[in-house]
Write an enzyme that holds these catalytic residues in place. Structure first.
Site, PDB file in Angstrom:
ATOM      1  N   ARG A 297      -2.052   9.409  49.634  1.00 37.60           N
ATOM      2  CA  ARG A 297      -2.518  10.793  49.767  1.00 37.60           C
ATOM      3  C   ARG A 297      -1.873  11.689  48.704  1.00 37.60           C
ATOM      4  NH1 ARG A 297      -2.875  11.450  56.426  1.00 37.60           N
ATOM      5  NH2 ARG A 297      -4.828  10.278  56.548  1.00 37.60           N
ATOM      6  N   TYR A 437     -11.837  10.740  50.506  1.00 38.07           N
ATOM      7  CA  TYR A 437     -11.105   9.477  50.734  1.00 38.07           C
ATOM      8  C   TYR A 437      -9.611   9.691  50.948  1.00 38.07           C
ATOM      9  CZ  TYR A 437     -10.432   8.611  45.541  1.00 38.07           C
ATOM     10  OH  TYR A 437     -10.117   8.646  44.222  1.00 38.07           O
ATOM     11  N   GLU A 438      -8.977   8.676  51.514  1.00 35.32           N
ATOM     12  CA  GLU A 438      -7.578   8.796  51.994  1.00 35.32           C
ATOM     13  C   GLU A 438      -7.418   9.937  52.994  1.00 35.32           C
ATOM     14  OE1 GLU A 438      -5.573   6.508  51.509  1.00 35.32           O
ATOM     15  OE2 GLU A 438      -6.521   5.491  49.837  1.00 35.32           O
ATOM     16  N   GLY A 439      -8.450  10.160  53.781  1.00 34.45           N
ATOM     17  CA  GLY A 439      -8.396  11.222  54.786  1.00 34.45           C
ATOM     18  C   GLY A 439      -9.032  12.488  54.265  1.00 34.45           C
ATOM     19  N   GLN A 444      -6.329  15.865  56.796  1.00 33.16           N
ATOM     20  CA  GLN A 444      -5.069  16.414  56.277  1.00 33.16           C
ATOM     21  C   GLN A 444      -4.646  17.626  57.113  1.00 33.16           C
ATOM     22  OE1 GLN A 444      -3.720  14.543  53.909  1.00 33.16           O
ATOM     23  NE2 GLN A 444      -5.628  13.370  53.843  1.00 33.16           N
TER      24      GLN A 444
END
Lengths: 596, 596
Positions: A297, A437-439, A444
């Protein structure tokens, strides 16, 4: 040259805001001397500018191609990755024990920024490998470390993260992939994973998949997920490559952007079962994955800065080159459009957001280094908490701003920006994945509200605001109108943030949906205030340098003007966020489903 | 169905905010009875939803193709355009004398919105033809009108606007295309025009190019530009098609979006000279072109609303369908993501901006109708001034918001949004042209500052703000917390706008660059206030309906909640804009060129 690394700003941020000297003084960071760091950055800048940056547009025009289970990457990518590996860049931040350079994250971060500016698509392969290294360092067995880490770090093998399944995206509780123990220490993995970045490619000898799956007796939900290491080619005892494992790429996606980066659908175990080994303990996979994901992230936050910087450089070049319309203050003939006030406004908006996000991210990297190397546990804990508070903000704010900056860059090109050959549109398309992506930004923001704010009753948040207040006081005492104005905006904005933190903590029990309705605005507000804080610090330092008559006056003047712009245009938004968060949840939640 | 026209909201806006009854009462608008209007809208909705909307994704996947000077449009477009023409849709707003339906702009506007929601790419062809009709109606000779208008209105021939040249984009003073009189009333045109929408295609029998060019003795700059009519096929005296004219498409662009719409490079006069006739007087071409451009700018504003509406509908459908994560208030199993507060926030943000922009645009259309049909000259003049003030705002604000809305729609789809097959990404790409063509947002803002605000010393702006104040008073007197809250936000925002108008008028002489540095923020502030004003009016009417117990309560409750959201999330930004505009110009302009 299509990309020139902004080394001057990077070094200013590292030295003046992120205190590289203090990092260099930590145990284990002795190698990060000013001379070494400058040399590393210069060499990395040269490599990224000369070798990688020219491949970026080619990657967009000639994306990775899937055929019969194999993926051929963009022409030139394979050779570039070999050069990247040979130069040792994969190992910058990884331990010397396994062949890395063991440099602090503060030094790895600008390298990461440069590689991603050169090509987001290319940089994703090393980025994912970094994550796999991090996971094995944290939870791998000694045997797994010895077998895999040196090959990762040498750039011989690459890593992937296998989380998502068709029914399980943001919600990993829904993961269904199965792992059945074989009694010999291995497991047979079966299931479908989607959106696997570099899940299949031709740039390395082997691909090591890190896969979330459930053992037969695992509990439901996220507490029954384990992490497995599943190589594309099995690895023999002597480290040589063995049989092809039953993990196959059945297709890759046709995407809006980052087209050179293959996004694979992976099928595990369709032909008897893919053999994998457990990383760490059963049912504890998510904890390890979170370590990997936090690193990823942070890295995606850097990607936001990177693509924004690239878009900015392109827009500046165009604005200086394109002649159109007279100067408003009365030139006889048409001038380059950088003379137009609105073009200036757009360029300053891009520049201010990039510099602010860079400052915050590098300060975060510095906190990570202190948290990992400082001799005092209390200092380590405090810096770890600071870093963890920053990660969702760095990821969320930098990526959201990157979409805005890339769009502004395109706008500066006018009609030419809409033509694909120009290249500005690629950044607008590429950047668009970064808030997903990656949350996603919402994920977040959930993290910021839940784990980072509510869990400690807002203690870390208030501690950070106190540090912001100290900068405000300095700005208030400053002698120049610019610094004073920045201080006024920062004070109003940090008060807004303080109010929102209090609101979040006070209302989470009684009105959970109302609080989460404002979670993304809270993340954006925090981003604005913390980025504005760093710009305020930067302006103070720049003014001190100017007062002392030392260094590059033009650079410091520009830093102050950019900080001033950030205050006028971004810090000024804080009140609106507060109003929306604390007063706006009713409107967010008023409709029932049938009214949409 | 991929697009369902929001007839309920359209009719609410037309009847309650834009006063269709008053328009129907104007001389020349007698046909626009409530029954006729509803029937026209329903039939248009059916046509757009069934015939055009299904072609939109095909247009993206199979763009127009150029070969040897001819352009083949997306399969299905030709047939759809014939159906469009046959049903008489090209003529909705054009005079019955030439075969049109002669309906008011207020009725044509929702038709335009629906067609553009169905397919921006398709709708551009009729949109440009509307512009050509407008130009001929304004400045064409009787002979030109008779020869061309009936064929335009019947959809047999289509029109184009030829302004841009490689060196002349926003700055038309740099136009170089030449027109040499032949002594027989015709001119020979030669030069290169770029970015010509539907400059070549296979959907109509003839294409009529309206071309800006200079006669041999014309003065420099914009005062030496004339407008010419240059048909692809010359038209014989009897109206039949004659020889192929020397106007050829040498290529079309490879674009980020609206791919089905061919964007042509046209070469005039490479083989002896293209024959054209003058429209209006020599050297007065820009005036006529501005009439055409104002109509086109309004239409592009509608395009913003259209693509935003389509993106919203897609996002709502996905949010209701996609199951992921539990409800925050404790469901046992995963629920559809429309239950997540942040998804709600995103949907409300899309919806609020769309409804607000629609309201303002339709009110603008109504003003246009009054300005053209009212018996009292004073009323006509006042409404014309109001309409002209609105045009850059409708164009600038609606298109800027459309990019945000399309991006938010993509975000709601998560990872699937980034996959082209999903379709959400197309709106993000398509929308991106809207802030550029027909004058960038900066050009709209220049117009707002220069012609619309400074020229009359801010009189029209202040008159509009006075009307906003009247709505504020009503809101302040209202009994419900929602209406009161909207009133409070509207009052603060209109004060900010008032301050900015005063700032613009006061500083234009002494600090022209400083004022223009804030021109786009001024446009956005004006957009927020005027759109918020319409939402405030809508909320008052909805509350009155609820109080009276008449109509669809769910609809009126949703309207109030949406207005409340707009106030909390958008009107609240007004102070930040004021601060940036009135205090931020120094930071915008501080750097010299070498510092970028």
């Amino acid at each position: 040259m299509s990309y020139v690394a902004p080394l001057k700003d990077m070094l200013f941020v590292m030295n003046e805001l992120a205190d590289l000297a203090a990092i260099n003084a930590l145990p284990g960071c002795e190698d990060a001397t000013p001379e070494t760091v400058e040399a590393v950055l210069e060499e990395n800048a040269r490599f990224c500018g000369e070798v990688i940056a020219p491949l970026n547009q080619a990657g967009d025009r000639h994306p990775s191609v899937w055929k019969d289970g194999t993926v051929t990457t963009t022409p030139g990518f394979k050779e570039a990755f070999r050069a990247y590996a040979a130069a040792g860049w994969q190992g910058v931040q990884h331990p010397a024990d396994f062949g890395g350079q063991g440099l602090p994250k503060l030094v790895a971060t600008p390298c990461m920024e440069m590689l991603n500016s050169a090509s987001l698509s290319f940089a994703l392969c090393p980025l994912l490998t970094d994550g796999a290294i991090e996971a094995l360092m944290t939870a791998g067995s000694d045997q797994q470390k010895e077998k895999f880490l040196p090959n990762f770090i040498a750039g011989k093998w690459t890593g992937t993260m296998n989380l998502t399944e068709p029914q399980a995206g943001s919600d990993l509780a829904l993961v269904r992939t199965r792992a059945v123990p074989q009694g010999d220490g291995t497991y047979k993995i079966s299931g479908t994973k989607i959106f696997i970045t570099y899940g299949e490619h031709d740039m390395a000898e082997n691909i090591i998949h890190l896969v979330l799956a459930r053992t037969p007796d695992a509990p439901e939900g996220v507490k029954g997920i384990s992490l497995f290491l599943v190589p594309k080619f099995l690895v023999n005892e002597d480290g040589s490559l063995g049989a092809r494992n039953d993990a196959f790429c059945v297709s890759i996606e046709h995407k809006l952007g980052i087209k050179a980066s293959p996004t694979a659908v992976l099928q595990f175990g369709d032909h008897g079962g893919a053999i994998g080994t457990l990383i760490g303990q059963e049912n504890r996979g998510l904890e390890t994955m979170f370590i990997m994901m936090n690193a990823a992230r942070f890295a995606v936050g850097i990607q936001g800065i990177s693509v924004a910087e690239r878009a900015y450089q392109k827009a500046v070049a165009y604005a200086k080159d394109r002649v159109q319309s007279k100067d408003l203050e009365g030139s006889a003939t048409a001038v380059s459009i950088i003379h137009q006030p609105d073009v200036r406004r757009m360029l300053m908006s891009m520049r201010a957001q990039i510099e602010a996000a860079r400052a915050l991210a590098y300060v975060g990297a510095s906190a990570f280094d202190i948290a990992h190397h400082h001799s005092d546990e209390k200092v380590r804990d405090a810096q770890q908490a600071f870093y963890e508070f920053l990660v969702p903000i760095i990821k969320g704010w930098s990526t959201e701003m990157s979409i805005d900056v890339a769009s502004t860059g395109l706008q500066i090109h006018g009609g030419m920006g809409f033509i694909e050959e120009t290249g500005a549109a690629q950044y607008y398309r590429d950047a668009r994945i970064l808030t997903i992506y990656e949350g996603t930004t919402a994920i977040q923001a959930n993290d910021l509200v839940g784990r980072k704010t509510v869990r400690d009753g807002g203690a870390v948040a208030r501690g950070i605001i106190a540090a912001v207040r100290a900068t405000e006081s300095e700005l208030a005492r400053a002698a120049t109108p610019d610094l004073k104005a920045i201080g006024v905006h920062l004070a109003a904005a940090s008060t807004a943030l303080e109010d929102v933190v209090a609101y979040v903590v006070a209302n989470i029990q009684s009105d959970i949906k109302g609080v989460f309705a404002g979670s993304v605005p809270y993340l954006k507000l925090a981003g604005i205030v913390l980025c504005g804080w760093q710009m305020g610090r930067a302006a103070l330092i720049a003014q001190a340098k100017l007062d002392a008559g030392s260094g590059d006056a033009k650079f410091y003047q520009a830093k102050i003007a950019t900080a001033r712009f950030f205050a006028d245009y971004f810090l000024s938004q804080a009140g609106a966020y507060r109003s929306a968060i604390t007063g706006g949840s009713a409107g967010v939640l008023a409709l029932d489903e049938s009214q949409f």
